[in-house]
Scaffold this motif. Structure first.
Motif, PDB file in Angstrom:
ATOM      1  N   VAL A 133      16.349  31.754   7.543  1.00 27.26           N
ATOM      2  CA  VAL A 133      15.032  31.691   8.174  1.00 27.26           C
ATOM      3  C   VAL A 133      13.968  31.346   7.144  1.00 27.26           C
ATOM      4  O   VAL A 133      13.044  30.573   7.418  1.00 27.26           O
ATOM      5  CB  VAL A 133      14.708  33.024   8.875  1.00 27.26           C
ATOM      6  N   TYR A 134      14.101  31.885   5.930  1.00 26.49           N
ATOM      7  CA  TYR A 134      13.115  31.594   4.884  1.00 26.49           C
ATOM      8  C   TYR A 134      13.277  30.171   4.358  1.00 26.49           C
ATOM      9  O   TYR A 134      12.298  29.522   3.989  1.00 26.49           O
ATOM     10  CB  TYR A 134      13.220  32.620   3.761  1.00 26.49           C
ATOM     11  N   ARG A 135      14.512  29.684   4.319  1.00 26.30           N
ATOM     12  CA  ARG A 135      14.712  28.273   3.971  1.00 26.30           C
ATOM     13  C   ARG A 135      14.038  27.378   5.011  1.00 26.30           C
ATOM     14  O   ARG A 135      13.411  26.363   4.656  1.00 26.30           O
ATOM     15  CB  ARG A 135      16.211  27.952   3.911  1.00 26.30           C
ATOM     16  N   LEU A 136      14.163  27.771   6.259  1.00 22.95           N
ATOM     17  CA  LEU A 136      13.520  27.006   7.330  1.00 22.95           C
ATOM     18  C   LEU A 136      12.003  27.014   7.162  1.00 22.95           C
ATOM     19  O   LEU A 136      11.339  25.992   7.391  1.00 22.95           O
ATOM     20  CB  LEU A 136      13.920  27.589   8.684  1.00 22.95           C
ATOM     21  N   MET A 137      11.432  28.135   6.741  1.00 22.42           N
ATOM     22  CA  MET A 137       9.990  28.211   6.499  1.00 22.42           C
ATOM     23  C   MET A 137       9.561  27.190   5.448  1.00 22.42           C
ATOM     24  O   MET A 137       8.552  26.493   5.606  1.00 22.42           O
ATOM     25  CB  MET A 137       9.595  29.608   6.041  1.00 22.42           C
ATOM     26  N   VAL A 138      10.321  27.118   4.371  1.00 23.55           N
ATOM     27  CA  VAL A 138       9.992  26.179   3.296  1.00 23.55           C
ATOM     28  C   VAL A 138      10.078  24.746   3.804  1.00 23.55           C
ATOM     29  O   VAL A 138       9.174  23.926   3.559  1.00 23.55           O
ATOM     30  CB  VAL A 138      10.932  26.388   2.088  1.00 23.55           C
ATOM     31  N   ASP A 139      11.134  24.425   4.524  1.00 25.46           N
ATOM     32  CA  ASP A 139      11.316  23.062   5.029  1.00 25.46           C
ATOM     33  C   ASP A 139      10.190  22.672   5.985  1.00 25.46           C
ATOM     34  O   ASP A 139       9.640  21.562   5.902  1.00 25.46           O
ATOM     35  CB  ASP A 139      12.668  22.944   5.745  1.00 25.46           C
TER      36      ASP A 139
ATOM     37  N   LEU B 248      18.007  26.662  17.063  1.00 23.41           N
ATOM     38  CA  LEU B 248      18.284  26.754  15.634  1.00 23.41           C
ATOM     39  C   LEU B 248      19.136  27.979  15.334  1.00 23.41           C
ATOM     40  O   LEU B 248      18.947  29.040  15.920  1.00 23.41           O
ATOM     41  CB  LEU B 248      16.971  26.841  14.848  1.00 23.41           C
ATOM     42  N   LYS B 249      20.054  27.813  14.390  1.00 20.46           N
ATOM     43  CA  LYS B 249      20.896  28.920  13.971  1.00 20.46           C
ATOM     44  C   LYS B 249      21.397  28.635  12.563  1.00 20.46           C
ATOM     45  O   LYS B 249      21.381  27.494  12.098  1.00 20.46           O
ATOM     46  CB  LYS B 249      22.065  29.110  14.928  1.00 20.46           C
ATOM     47  N   PRO B 250      21.841  29.666  11.854  1.00 20.39           N
ATOM     48  CA  PRO B 250      22.319  29.451  10.482  1.00 20.39           C
ATOM     49  C   PRO B 250      23.560  28.581  10.453  1.00 20.39           C
ATOM     50  O   PRO B 250      24.364  28.571  11.397  1.00 20.39           O
ATOM     51  CB  PRO B 250      22.608  30.866   9.979  1.00 20.39           C
ATOM     52  N   SER B 251      23.704  27.842   9.366  1.00 19.27           N
ATOM     53  CA  SER B 251      24.862  26.953   9.225  1.00 19.27           C
ATOM     54  C   SER B 251      26.083  27.682   8.700  1.00 19.27           C
ATOM     55  O   SER B 251      27.188  27.170   8.761  1.00 19.27           O
ATOM     56  CB  SER B 251      24.517  25.795   8.276  1.00 19.27           C
ATOM     57  N   GLY B 252      25.858  28.866   8.135  1.00 20.01           N
ATOM     58  CA  GLY B 252      26.988  29.660   7.674  1.00 20.01           C
ATOM     59  C   GLY B 252      27.081  29.806   6.176  1.00 20.01           C
ATOM     60  O   GLY B 252      27.855  30.629   5.686  1.00 20.01           O
TER      61      GLY B 252
END
Length: 302
Positions: free
Chosen positions: A65-71, A125-129
């Motif tokens: 989720v935090y990676r998504l925030m940065v992107d 959206l969901k985590p890629s793993g």
């Protein structure tokens, strides 16, 4: 940098250089950043890229989720998506909910579950793993904070900014010297120079900046500040690097125009009282002084 506006407000280069930390400099720029007097630093493209760049120093350690925030913050900064879309608002509000739970593990997990469910159900959206879980070993709380500040555009007043060494280095890379605004001659912007800068920006691989300096110099560039910034082996570079932005003609400011009711409360303006930022967590031994509308704090942890 808006050195002219700083001067209008009575801030001299000597006073700027004497500010005790990068938090104080960031706060000093905020009320006077906008070219029209209305756009604050916190609404600018550069501010988002500063905090996104800081978060990317620990990107591999961040939960998805935090990676998504940065992107998303980087996309907003470059105008690829509008301000305060439903996704951006969901990320910001969800993160605020997580942090608001403090140390209550059960409440935090419930807030995480709600945010992930919203991202899955409303945005697909969901985590890629391959992302680490929340609160896994090695994660630093400020890396998560930096990601959230990239989404919002600024840290709230009164927060410490985490590892001041990281923020200071990237602040210099993005904003340069307030009182030495550099320009590039049109004849210096050759196809080769622009191509190198664009590749660096798009790939986030800035290892070719010394080659960019060579290309600029071959075209007649004699700016010591520009050339030395590109060739400094110890200088980190991120999107928003002031030299790359100059070569690519990136707009310095992009005001936020959120839809009614979507944008979280704005950070305090110059009229709301002093902004306060810390390079380290404030302690009982912190000492403060006032410079214009900025509270400059230097703390020692005891």
């Amino acid at each position: 940098m808006r050195a002219d506006l700083l001067r209008e407000c009575g801030v001299t280069e000597a006073e700027w250089q004497s500010l005790p930390n990068v938090g104080a400099r960031y706060a000093a720029l905020n009320p006077w950043w906008g070219a029209d007097g209305n756009t604050s630093l916190t609404q600018s493209r550069k501010s988002r890229l500063l905090w996104a760049g800081c978060a990317r120093t620990g990107y591999v350690r961040l939960p998805w989720v935090y990676r998504l925030m940065v992107d998303v913050a980087e996309q907003v900064a470059d105008g690829l998506v509008p301000e305060w879309t439903e996704l951006q608002t969901a990320l910001f509000c969800g993160e605020e909910g997580i942090w608001g739970c403090g140390d209550d593990v059960a409440m935090r997990q419930a807030a995480i579950d709600r945010l992930e469910a919203r991202l899955r159900d409303e945005h697909g959206l969901k985590p890629s793993g391959d992302e680490p879980p929340y609160d896994s070993p090695g994660q630093e709380c400020w890396e998560k904070q930096w990601a959230c500040w990239a989404i919002h555009g600024t840290p709230p007043s009164g927060r410490w900014i985490g590892d001041g060494r990281v923020v200071s280095a990237l602040f210099s890379d993005i904003f340069g010297n307030s009182f030495r605004a550099a320009t590039l001659g049109a004849n210096w912007l050759t196809d080769t120079a622009v191509a190198i800068a664009r590749q660096a920006y798009e790939s986030r691989d800035f290892s070719a900046l010394p080659i960019l300096a060579d290309a600029l110099q071959d075209a007649g560039c004699d700016s010591a500040d520009v050339l030395s910034h590109c060739r400094d082996p110890n200088a980190p570079h991120v999107r928003g690097c002031w030299v790359v932005d100059l070569v690519l003609g990136k707009v310095a400011d992009r005001p936020a125009h959120p839809a009614d009711g979507q944008c979280p409360p704005s950070p305090p303006s110059a009229g709301d009282g002093p902004l306060v930022f810390f390079d380290v967590a404030p302690s009982r031994s912190a000492s403060c002084r006032i410079t214009s509308s900025v509270t400059c704090c230097s703390s020692s942890l005891t």
